[in-house]
Design a protein around this motif. Structure first.
Motif, mmCIF file in Angstrom:
data_model
loop_
_atom_site.group_PDB
_atom_site.id
_atom_site.type_symbol
_atom_site.label_atom_id
_atom_site.label_comp_id
_atom_site.label_asym_id
_atom_site.label_seq_id
_atom_site.Cartn_x
_atom_site.Cartn_y
_atom_site.Cartn_z
ATOM 1 N N LEU A 172 1.238 4.122 -9.693
ATOM 2 C CA LEU A 172 1.592 4.734 -8.407
ATOM 3 C C LEU A 172 2.829 4.072 -7.801
ATOM 4 C CD1 LEU A 172 -1.954 5.160 -6.830
ATOM 5 C CD2 LEU A 172 -0.474 6.939 -7.777
ATOM 6 N N ILE A 173 2.957 2.753 -7.973
ATOM 7 C CA ILE A 173 4.138 2.042 -7.489
ATOM 8 C C ILE A 173 5.392 2.601 -8.155
ATOM 9 C CG2 ILE A 173 5.348 -0.189 -7.603
ATOM 10 C CD1 ILE A 173 2.636 -1.527 -7.031
ATOM 11 N N LEU A 174 5.290 2.911 -9.440
ATOM 12 C CA LEU A 174 6.442 3.445 -10.176
ATOM 13 C C LEU A 174 6.815 4.855 -9.718
ATOM 14 C CD1 LEU A 174 5.561 2.145 -13.752
ATOM 15 C CD2 LEU A 174 7.206 1.186 -12.118
ATOM 16 N N GLN A 175 5.957 5.482 -8.944
ATOM 17 C CA GLN A 175 6.219 6.833 -8.440
ATOM 18 C C GLN A 175 6.412 6.856 -6.927
ATOM 19 O OE1 GLN A 175 2.860 9.193 -9.676
ATOM 20 N NE2 GLN A 175 3.006 8.492 -11.781
ATOM 21 N N SER A 176 6.528 5.668 -6.303
ATOM 22 C CA SER A 176 6.586 5.596 -4.842
ATOM 23 C C SER A 176 7.782 4.774 -4.375
ATOM 24 C CB SER A 176 5.303 4.950 -4.305
ATOM 25 O OG SER A 176 4.178 5.648 -4.747
ATOM 26 N N ASP A 177 8.123 4.958 -3.098
ATOM 27 C CA ASP A 177 9.169 4.129 -2.507
ATOM 28 C C ASP A 177 8.555 2.817 -2.015
ATOM 29 O OD1 ASP A 177 7.857 4.678 -0.125
ATOM 30 O OD2 ASP A 177 9.441 5.950 0.678
ATOM 31 N N VAL A 178 9.366 1.962 -1.401
ATOM 32 C CA VAL A 178 8.873 0.654 -0.963
ATOM 33 C C VAL A 178 7.885 0.745 0.196
ATOM 34 C CG1 VAL A 178 10.854 -0.685 -1.754
ATOM 35 C CG2 VAL A 178 10.880 0.296 0.518
ATOM 36 N N LEU B 276 7.762 9.624 -3.991
ATOM 37 C CA LEU B 276 9.208 9.798 -4.088
ATOM 38 C C LEU B 276 9.610 11.240 -3.820
ATOM 39 C CD1 LEU B 276 10.160 7.673 -7.210
ATOM 40 C CD2 LEU B 276 10.690 7.195 -4.837
ATOM 41 N N THR B 277 10.729 11.387 -3.116
ATOM 42 C CA THR B 277 11.303 12.712 -2.876
ATOM 43 C C THR B 277 12.746 12.696 -3.355
ATOM 44 O OG1 THR B 277 12.028 12.092 -0.661
ATOM 45 C CG2 THR B 277 9.848 13.101 -0.850
ATOM 46 N N GLN B 278 13.377 13.826 -3.339
ATOM 47 C CA GLN B 278 14.750 13.966 -3.833
ATOM 48 C C GLN B 278 15.719 13.010 -3.126
ATOM 49 O OE1 GLN B 278 15.509 16.159 -6.263
ATOM 50 N NE2 GLN B 278 17.707 15.879 -6.327
ATOM 51 N N GLY B 279 15.656 12.927 -1.816
ATOM 52 C CA GLY B 279 16.619 12.131 -1.064
ATOM 53 C C GLY B 279 16.177 10.706 -0.779
ATOM 54 N N ASN B 280 15.073 10.260 -1.353
ATOM 55 C CA ASN B 280 14.560 8.929 -1.079
ATOM 56 C C ASN B 280 15.473 7.866 -1.675
ATOM 57 O OD1 ASN B 280 13.028 6.526 -1.034
ATOM 58 N ND2 ASN B 280 11.183 7.754 -0.799
ATOM 59 N N GLN B 281 15.893 6.901 -0.857
ATOM 60 C CA GLN B 281 16.809 5.865 -1.319
ATOM 61 C C GLN B 281 16.161 4.481 -1.373
ATOM 62 O OE1 GLN B 281 20.369 5.989 1.000
ATOM 63 N NE2 GLN B 281 20.681 8.151 0.646
ATOM 64 N N PHE B 282 14.879 4.412 -1.276
ATOM 65 C CA PHE B 282 14.205 3.122 -1.264
ATOM 66 C C PHE B 282 13.268 2.943 -2.457
ATOM 67 C CE2 PHE B 282 15.326 3.848 3.182
ATOM 68 C CZ PHE B 282 16.038 2.693 3.422
ATOM 69 N N TYR B 283 13.707 3.364 -3.629
ATOM 70 C CA TYR B 283 12.915 3.201 -4.841
ATOM 71 C C TYR B 283 13.238 1.834 -5.434
ATOM 72 C CZ TYR B 283 11.031 3.988 -9.503
ATOM 73 O OH TYR B 283 10.323 3.882 -10.668
ATOM 74 N N ARG B 284 12.289 0.908 -5.290
ATOM 75 C CA ARG B 284 12.472 -0.458 -5.792
ATOM 76 C C ARG B 284 11.164 -0.945 -6.413
ATOM 77 N NH1 ARG B 284 15.295 -0.618 -0.601
ATOM 78 N NH2 ARG B 284 17.495 -0.456 -1.092
ATOM 79 N N PRO B 285 10.845 -0.460 -7.606
ATOM 80 C CA PRO B 285 9.548 -0.810 -8.199
ATOM 81 C C PRO B 285 9.398 -2.298 -8.502
ATOM 82 C CG PRO B 285 10.891 0.421 -9.751
ATOM 83 C CD PRO B 285 11.609 0.450 -8.439
ATOM 84 N N PHE B 286 10.467 -2.974 -8.912
ATOM 85 C CA PHE B 286 10.346 -4.407 -9.201
ATOM 86 C C PHE B 286 9.978 -5.169 -7.923
ATOM 87 C CE2 PHE B 286 12.056 -8.718 -9.681
ATOM 88 C CZ PHE B 286 11.349 -9.102 -10.803
ATOM 89 N N GLN B 287 10.595 -4.812 -6.819
ATOM 90 C CA GLN B 287 10.276 -5.439 -5.541
ATOM 91 C C GLN B 287 8.808 -5.229 -5.195
ATOM 92 O OE1 GLN B 287 12.683 -3.923 -2.336
ATOM 93 N NE2 GLN B 287 11.651 -5.140 -0.795
ATOM 94 N N MET B 288 8.313 -4.017 -5.391
ATOM 95 C CA MET B 288 6.920 -3.727 -5.065
ATOM 96 C C MET B 288 5.951 -4.472 -5.990
ATOM 97 S SD MET B 288 7.092 -1.963 -2.428
ATOM 98 C CE MET B 288 5.398 -1.482 -2.303
ATOM 99 N N ILE B 289 6.312 -4.606 -7.255
ATOM 100 C CA ILE B 289 5.441 -5.336 -8.186
ATOM 101 C C ILE B 289 5.422 -6.823 -7.835
ATOM 102 C CG2 ILE B 289 5.173 -6.014 -10.606
ATOM 103 C CD1 ILE B 289 6.073 -3.114 -11.303
ATOM 104 N N THR B 290 6.558 -7.363 -7.378
ATOM 105 C CA THR B 290 6.532 -8.757 -6.936
ATOM 106 C C THR B 290 5.670 -8.914 -5.694
ATOM 107 O OG1 THR B 290 8.561 -8.572 -5.631
ATOM 108 C CG2 THR B 290 8.800 -9.310 -7.916
#
Length: 158
Positions: free
Chosen positions: A65-71, A76-90
């Motif tokens: 779910l983290i890999l499919q979500s923003d921070v 996630l949506t088309q205009g979402n600019q906050f996709y940071r999966p590594f940050q969320m996993i940390t």
């Protein structure tokens, strides 16, 4: 046939920027000295949404779910600019170690920052050694300091 590895004096070329344990120790010490005062900072501003109220960082089962979500934990949506999966996993790892203890979050930010600085140091050493360039450390740091990404908020803010 001439040996290309020899200079005019028939001496091997000087090795520039060998990996040096003193350099590494100074880098680590400087990083800790500069950012040690952030360890007592609380979770503030967007940390409430990204960490405190984000259910995705509570369980490793949420990694897909983290890999499919923003921070912020939103799909996630088309205009979402906050996709940071590594940050969320940390954040997930931090949460597993300490729940909501901000000192752990700041410590891991510092560790990741120091790892990146050391990797940059190693790459610079390898680049300069490979090119036998006359580039100096001040040239490297002038270039690094001129980039807009050189700021303390990468460490001070979680």
């Amino acid at each position: 046939m001439k040996n290309k590895s020899l200079t005019k004096n028939n001496k091997p070329p000087q090795k520039y920027f060998r990996l040096n344990l003193w350099h590494i120790a100074i880098i680590i010490f400087a990083g800790i000295a500069v950012y040690i005062n952030t360890f007592n900072n609380p979770l503030i501003w967007d940390d409430e949404v990204m960490i405190v109220n984000n259910g995705l960082i509570r369980s490793p089962l949420n990694i897909p779910l983290i890999l499919q979500s923003d921070v912020f934990g939103n799909k996630l949506t088309q205009g979402n600019q906050f996709y940071r999966p590594f940050q969320m996993i940390t954040y997930l790892l931090d949460y597993k170690l300490s729940a909501l203890n901000p000192q752990v979050y700041h410590l891991f930010n510092l560790i990741f920052h120091l790892i990146n600085v050391l990797l940059m140091y190693v790459l610079i050493c390898k680049f300069i050694r490979a090119n036998q360039s006359t580039i100096t450390s001040s040239d490297v740091w002038k270039k690094r300091l001129s980039t807009p990404d050189f700021s303390s908020d990468k460490i001070a803010f979680i």
